[in-house]
Design a protein around this motif. Structure first.
Motif, PDB file in Angstrom:
ATOM      1  N   SER A   1       2.133 -77.321   1.148  1.00 31.93           N
ATOM      2  CA  SER A   1       1.997 -76.145   0.286  1.00 31.93           C
ATOM      3  C   SER A   1       3.222 -76.013  -0.605  1.00 31.93           C
ATOM      4  O   SER A   1       4.344 -76.330  -0.187  1.00 31.93           O
ATOM      5  N   ASP A   2       3.003 -75.554  -1.840  1.00 27.02           N
ATOM      6  CA  ASP A   2       4.119 -75.292  -2.752  1.00 27.02           C
ATOM      7  C   ASP A   2       4.271 -73.798  -3.024  1.00 27.02           C
ATOM      8  O   ASP A   2       4.885 -73.385  -3.991  1.00 27.02           O
ATOM      9  N   ARG A   3       3.701 -72.980  -2.124  1.00 27.72           N
ATOM     10  CA  ARG A   3       3.803 -71.531  -2.286  1.00 27.72           C
ATOM     11  C   ARG A   3       4.350 -70.875  -1.025  1.00 27.72           C
ATOM     12  O   ARG A   3       4.129 -71.352   0.085  1.00 27.72           O
ATOM     13  N   VAL A   4       5.029 -69.746  -1.223  1.00 30.92           N
ATOM     14  CA  VAL A   4       5.527 -68.956  -0.106  1.00 30.92           C
ATOM     15  C   VAL A   4       5.246 -67.485  -0.406  1.00 30.92           C
ATOM     16  O   VAL A   4       5.303 -67.047  -1.562  1.00 30.92           O
ATOM     17  N   ILE A   5       4.879 -66.744   0.635  1.00 31.47           N
ATOM     18  CA  ILE A   5       4.635 -65.306   0.514  1.00 31.47           C
ATOM     19  C   ILE A   5       5.826 -64.578   1.135  1.00 31.47           C
ATOM     20  O   ILE A   5       6.178 -64.834   2.286  1.00 31.47           O
TER      21      ILE A   5
ATOM     22  N   VAL B   1       4.096 -63.572  -4.079  1.00 33.14           N
ATOM     23  CA  VAL B   1       3.704 -64.976  -3.953  1.00 33.14           C
ATOM     24  C   VAL B   1       4.528 -65.774  -4.952  1.00 33.14           C
ATOM     25  O   VAL B   1       4.452 -65.542  -6.167  1.00 33.14           O
ATOM     26  N   ILE B   2       5.333 -66.706  -4.440  1.00 31.10           N
ATOM     27  CA  ILE B   2       6.280 -67.455  -5.270  1.00 31.10           C
ATOM     28  C   ILE B   2       5.960 -68.932  -5.172  1.00 31.10           C
ATOM     29  O   ILE B   2       5.826 -69.471  -4.061  1.00 31.10           O
ATOM     30  N   LYS B   3       5.846 -69.583  -6.313  1.00 35.91           N
ATOM     31  CA  LYS B   3       5.493 -71.000  -6.369  1.00 35.91           C
ATOM     32  C   LYS B   3       6.753 -71.846  -6.557  1.00 35.91           C
ATOM     33  O   LYS B   3       7.615 -71.522  -7.374  1.00 35.91           O
ATOM     34  N   LEU B   4       6.823 -72.930  -5.788  1.00 34.05           N
ATOM     35  CA  LEU B   4       7.940 -73.864  -5.875  1.00 34.05           C
ATOM     36  C   LEU B   4       7.569 -75.053  -6.743  1.00 34.05           C
ATOM     37  O   LEU B   4       6.390 -75.248  -7.080  1.00 34.05           O
ATOM     38  N   ASP B   5       8.563 -75.882  -7.079  1.00 32.86           N
ATOM     39  CA  ASP B   5       8.287 -77.006  -7.967  1.00 32.86           C
ATOM     40  C   ASP B   5       7.860 -78.270  -7.219  1.00 32.86           C
ATOM     41  O   ASP B   5       7.674 -79.315  -7.821  1.00 32.86           O
ATOM     42  N   ARG B   6       7.720 -78.186  -5.907  1.00 29.95           N
ATOM     43  CA  ARG B   6       7.152 -79.299  -5.161  1.00 29.95           C
ATOM     44  C   ARG B   6       6.527 -78.778  -3.876  1.00 29.95           C
ATOM     45  O   ARG B   6       6.830 -77.674  -3.412  1.00 29.95           O
ATOM     46  N   GLU B   7       5.626 -79.592  -3.305  1.00 29.68           N
ATOM     47  CA  GLU B   7       4.982 -79.212  -2.051  1.00 29.68           C
ATOM     48  C   GLU B   7       5.909 -79.497  -0.869  1.00 29.68           C
ATOM     49  O   GLU B   7       6.655 -80.482  -0.876  1.00 29.68           O
ATOM     50  N   LEU B   8       5.836 -78.641   0.122  1.00 29.14           N
ATOM     51  CA  LEU B   8       6.608 -78.808   1.344  1.00 29.14           C
ATOM     52  C   LEU B   8       5.665 -79.166   2.486  1.00 29.14           C
ATOM     53  O   LEU B   8       4.550 -78.624   2.565  1.00 29.14           O
ATOM     54  N   ASP B   9       6.109 -80.062   3.375  1.00 22.95           N
ATOM     55  CA  ASP B   9       5.299 -80.346   4.550  1.00 22.95           C
ATOM     56  C   ASP B   9       5.479 -79.204   5.558  1.00 22.95           C
ATOM     57  O   ASP B   9       6.247 -78.267   5.340  1.00 22.95           O
ATOM     58  N   GLU B  10       4.761 -79.276   6.675  1.00 17.52           N
ATOM     59  CA  GLU B  10       4.770 -78.157   7.616  1.00 17.52           C
ATOM     60  C   GLU B  10       6.157 -77.894   8.189  1.00 17.52           C
ATOM     61  O   GLU B  10       6.566 -76.746   8.373  1.00 17.52           O
ATOM     62  N   SER B  11       6.906 -78.942   8.471  1.00 15.47           N
ATOM     63  CA  SER B  11       8.256 -78.760   9.003  1.00 15.47           C
ATOM     64  C   SER B  11       9.153 -78.079   7.987  1.00 15.47           C
ATOM     65  O   SER B  11       9.927 -77.160   8.320  1.00 15.47           O
ATOM     66  N   GLU B  12       9.069 -78.504   6.742  1.00 15.72           N
ATOM     67  CA  GLU B  12       9.885 -77.892   5.691  1.00 15.72           C
ATOM     68  C   GLU B  12       9.491 -76.428   5.478  1.00 15.72           C
ATOM     69  O   GLU B  12      10.344 -75.576   5.224  1.00 15.72           O
ATOM     70  N   GLN B  13       8.198 -76.150   5.555  1.00 11.88           N
ATOM     71  CA  GLN B  13       7.743 -74.765   5.408  1.00 11.88           C
ATOM     72  C   GLN B  13       8.372 -73.875   6.474  1.00 11.88           C
ATOM     73  O   GLN B  13       8.850 -72.767   6.194  1.00 11.88           O
TER      74      GLN B  13
ATOM     75  N   ALA C   1       4.390 -69.216   4.769  1.00  9.88           N
ATOM     76  CA  ALA C   1       3.865 -70.167   3.794  1.00  9.88           C
ATOM     77  C   ALA C   1       2.498 -69.704   3.325  1.00  9.88           C
ATOM     78  O   ALA C   1       1.713 -69.158   4.103  1.00  9.88           O
ATOM     79  N   ASP C   2       2.212 -69.901   2.051  1.00  9.96           N
ATOM     80  CA  ASP C   2       0.873 -69.651   1.513  1.00  9.96           C
ATOM     81  C   ASP C   2       0.114 -70.965   1.612  1.00  9.96           C
ATOM     82  O   ASP C   2       0.566 -71.986   1.087  1.00  9.96           O
ATOM     83  N   ARG C   3      -1.007 -70.970   2.314  1.00  8.95           N
ATOM     84  CA  ARG C   3      -1.710 -72.210   2.615  1.00  8.95           C
ATOM     85  C   ARG C   3      -3.119 -72.192   2.048  1.00  8.95           C
ATOM     86  O   ARG C   3      -3.765 -71.152   1.938  1.00  8.95           O
ATOM     87  N   LEU C   4      -3.601 -73.363   1.689  1.00  2.87           N
ATOM     88  CA  LEU C   4      -4.998 -73.506   1.312  1.00  2.87           C
ATOM     89  C   LEU C   4      -5.861 -73.469   2.569  1.00  2.87           C
ATOM     90  O   LEU C   4      -5.519 -74.061   3.595  1.00  2.87           O
ATOM     91  N   ALA C   5      -6.958 -72.755   2.495  1.00  2.00           N
ATOM     92  CA  ALA C   5      -7.882 -72.661   3.622  1.00  2.00           C
ATOM     93  C   ALA C   5      -9.200 -73.314   3.249  1.00  2.00           C
ATOM     94  O   ALA C   5      -9.507 -73.536   2.081  1.00  2.00           O
ATOM     95  N   SER C   6      -9.975 -73.640   4.263  1.00  3.49           N
ATOM     96  CA  SER C   6     -11.306 -74.186   4.062  1.00  3.49           C
ATOM     97  C   SER C   6     -12.193 -73.620   5.154  1.00  3.49           C
ATOM     98  O   SER C   6     -11.752 -72.810   5.973  1.00  3.49           O
ATOM     99  N   VAL C   7     -13.438 -74.035   5.173  1.00  5.29           N
ATOM    100  CA  VAL C   7     -14.294 -73.648   6.283  1.00  5.29           C
ATOM    101  C   VAL C   7     -13.742 -74.263   7.554  1.00  5.29           C
ATOM    102  O   VAL C   7     -12.939 -75.195   7.520  1.00  5.29           O
ATOM    103  N   SER C   8     -14.141 -73.716   8.711  1.00  8.84           N
ATOM    104  CA  SER C   8     -13.680 -74.268   9.979  1.00  8.84           C
ATOM    105  C   SER C   8     -13.943 -75.760  10.028  1.00  8.84           C
ATOM    106  O   SER C   8     -14.957 -76.247   9.531  1.00  8.84           O
TER     107      SER C   8
END
Length: 645
Positions: A51-55, A101-113, A131-138
């Motif tokens: 994710s490249d976003r943080v709340i 909601v703040i957008k960064l200039d690169r995506e972070l992996d889960e550890s970095e988040q 972290a602001d994350r993309l969601a999908s169906v289960s």
């Protein structure tokens, strides 16, 4: 305790030694060699973990955007270092609860988040961050036949495994399947760990030998009059049960298992006529749990859960009960079938054994299947299928000896049991230390359905398990931090390291340790050396909320218990802060190098003015602080310190 069993096809066998034979808990197969003839519809792929976003929710929601972005930029620098520090790209929006909601200039992996969020939340201006994350169906596996596995899908009358899979896949867990053995199959082979053949009777074994390391299903077929009046084909019962429990999942082919990430430990205890001696089954239970069995090599892959889709009439004997108790003493739950004779399972073993989790079968409506045994010993119902709606799983095309791998349909409490065993594996991924009694309690307390609290709810059961922090053995503690860790009790007191030593503010270092879910951080700086912060204590929590080492500075003492309370010292350059706590006052800081703090020390510390009941605060041009002995200290630059009562 309890389990589900199927209808016995053969009469009880009694030998001169009075040993009993057991049978699989499966009702009659429905066209077992026939698999579905249409592929499943396309299913969505997993959403990305990056994710490249943080709340961020700031305490002052009206603060300028530039100030808010500065907080995130600074935290990123502290958390991720110069070489890979992301920068704020834009302020995306403010949510309805006024979080930014703040957008960064690169995506972070889960550890970095996680690292970034921790640093942001350390700032006292921040209420919370995530972290602001993309969601999908289960998560739904892309296996070809998943859409035909109604038992896994609530919209088809099954139970909600997709929601459970969003939280756990059973990774790192092993399900022992004590059954007819296993046949080679593309939806099983990569999941199988070395098992064992425990049949110690050449009349049943079909491989004409005794116990060995080959748990292959040799076929349980019988000629006319051998086990029943007519001839019987091989059931491939163990292969079917193994697939339901933990078949290879999300590989674009075949079926999905209840615990997609779990391994399968095949233990052959049923042979010709689908019969097996109780004495052999009992040894198989003990061996599966990792206990030594005389004459057998050690099991290097002890099970996290044992599946017994089998039964025999009568009461639980001492031999079977002792084996179950051995497994339970090693924190290995034993999940058993209630049986398929439409009678009270209290008269069927091992469903009536103590310390078991007994599974009955439900149909597509959630009601008890007509064939399923019932009664007080049944702990939970899981989909077991019916003749009209059987259960699809891995199978074999051979009518007697093994043939080609295929897929087939069976129904019975034998099929319901591995769904519960799979759920247990999902639960134990989140906390491998769960006891069998706790697992049973969680399964039953989270159950629901048309019969009240009886139907398996895998998602609710998994959600009810508090995840235990995973400790990675690859992390080591060295240098000043390692010396402090060892000198103050090491793993026995603080637990093992859960991260490598990392940079802290102003040239310092820190490392985190966890024991029984309790986190401790050891900080080191050149000026203070290494000291421990106990994160969960009131003092540790106050240190964190004040900004960790960027607030009070580095610890210059460990937390010390004294009569009536506790305290800890922190140094930030030339400033020395003491955080003190009592049950009555809570944690508050005294700035010992400040005007009020210096006067407090000269007055006799807490023996004089008492314990601080506030931090320093401003009012009417003064700095004030109140203490438990009724003293309020005042300070101005012109007058210095004076007190009132």
């Amino acid at each position: 305790m309890g389990a589900l069993v199927r209808r016995a096809v053969l009469p009880l066998a009694v030998t001169a030694a009075l040993a009993l034979t057991a049978q699989p808990a499966v009702a009659a197969p429905t066209n077992p060699a026939a698999g579905p003839d249409a592929p499943a519809a396309t299913v969505p792929s997993d959403p990305p973990t990056e994710s490249d976003r943080v709340i961020v929710k700031f305490r002052d929601t009206a603060a300028p955007e530039a100030a808010k972005e500065k907080v995130v930029d600074t935290a990123a620098q502290q958390a991720l270092g110069d070489s890979k520090t992301p920068e704020v790209e834009e302020h995306v929006k403010q949510t309805t609860t006024q979080a930014d909601v703040i957008k960064l200039d690169r995506e972070l992996d889960e550890s970095e988040q996680k690292d970034l969020v921790r640093e942001i939340e350390a700032n006292p201006a921040v209420e919370y961050a995530e972290a602001d994350r993309l969601a999908s169906v289960s998560w739904v596996p892309n296996d070809t036949y998943t859409q035909f596995q109604w038992s896994l899908l609530p919209q088809q009358g099954g139970v909600n495994f997709p929601a459970a899979w969003d939280m756990s896949r059973g990774n790192g867990q092993t399900i022992a399947v004590l059954d007819t053995g296993i046949t080679p199959h593309g939806d099983l082979d990569s999941k199988v760990v070395p098992g064992r053949d425990f049949i110690n009777d050449t009349n049943l074994s079909r491989d004409y030998d005794l116990r060995d390391a080959n748990p292959r299903d040799e076929g349980d077929w019988s000629a006319p009059g051998e086990c029943s009046a007519g001839a019987r084909n091989s059931s491939w019962h163990g292969t079917h049960v193994a697939g339901l429990a933990a078949g290879v999942t999300h590989n674009g082919a075949g079926i999905s298992g209840a615990a997609p990430g779990a391994k399968i430990l095949p233990v052959r205890v049923l042979g010709k006529c689908t019969n097996g001696w109780v004495s052999d089954i009992a040894d198989g239970i003990s061996w599966s749990a990792g206990a030594p069995v005389a004459g057998q090599s050690a099991n290097r892959n002890p099970a996290a859960v044992i599946n017994l889709s089998l039964n025999y009439p009568g009461q639980c004997g001492t031999t079977m009960q002792n084996a179950i108790n051995t497994a339970v003493s090693r924190k290995v739950p034993v999940v058993v079938a209630a049986g398929n004779s439409s009678v009270n399972a209290g008269g069927t073993a091992p469903a009536n054994c103590a310390n078991t989790i007994v599974v009955g079968a439900s149909d597509t409506t959630g009601y008890t299947a007509g064939y399923s045994n019932t009664g007080a010993v049944v702990d939970i119902l899981a989909p077991g299928g019916t003749a009209a709606n059987p259960m699809l799983s891995t199978f074999n095309s051979g009518t007697t000896v093994p043939g080609a791998p295929t897929y087939g349909n069976l129904y019975g409490t034998s099929m319901a049991t591995p769904l519960v065993s799979g759920t247990v594996a999902l639960m134990k991924q989140r906390d491998p230390g769960l006891t069998p009694a706790r697992i049973e309690q969680l399964l039953t307390s989270t159950a629901s359905g048309p019969l009240g609290s009886l139907n398996l709810d895998p998602a609710a059961a998994v959600r009810a398990v508090t995840p235990r922090t995973t400790v990675q053995a690859s992390y080591t503690a060295a240098g000043g931090i390692g010396s402090k860790w060892h000198a103050t009790g090491g793993a026995a007191k603080w637990g093992n390291p859960v991260m490598n030593e990392a940079n802290a503010a102003n040239g310092g270092r820190y490392q985190e340790f966890v024991k029984n879910g309790r986190k401790t951080t050891i900080y080191w700086s050149r000026s203070t050396g290494a000291y421990v912060v106990e994160n969960p204590t009131a003092i540790g929590s106050r240190f964190i909320s004040a900004g960790r080492e960027r607030g009070y500075g580095y610890p210059s003492s460990d937390e010390r218990r004294v009569p009536g309370g506790a305290y800890q010292l922190f140094r930030n350059g030339s400033s020395l802060t003491k955080v003190l706590w009592t049950p009555a006052t809570g944690p508050h800081a005294v700035k010992e190098t400040g005007g009020i703090g210096g006067a407090w020390k000269r007055a006799g510390f807490e023996r004089g003015w008492g314990w601080p009941v506030t931090d320093e605060y401003r009012s009417g041009g003064e700095v004030l602080q109140r203490f438990s002995n009724g003293v309020t200290a005042h300070w101005t630059p012109q007058r210095g310190v004076w007190t009132t009562r």
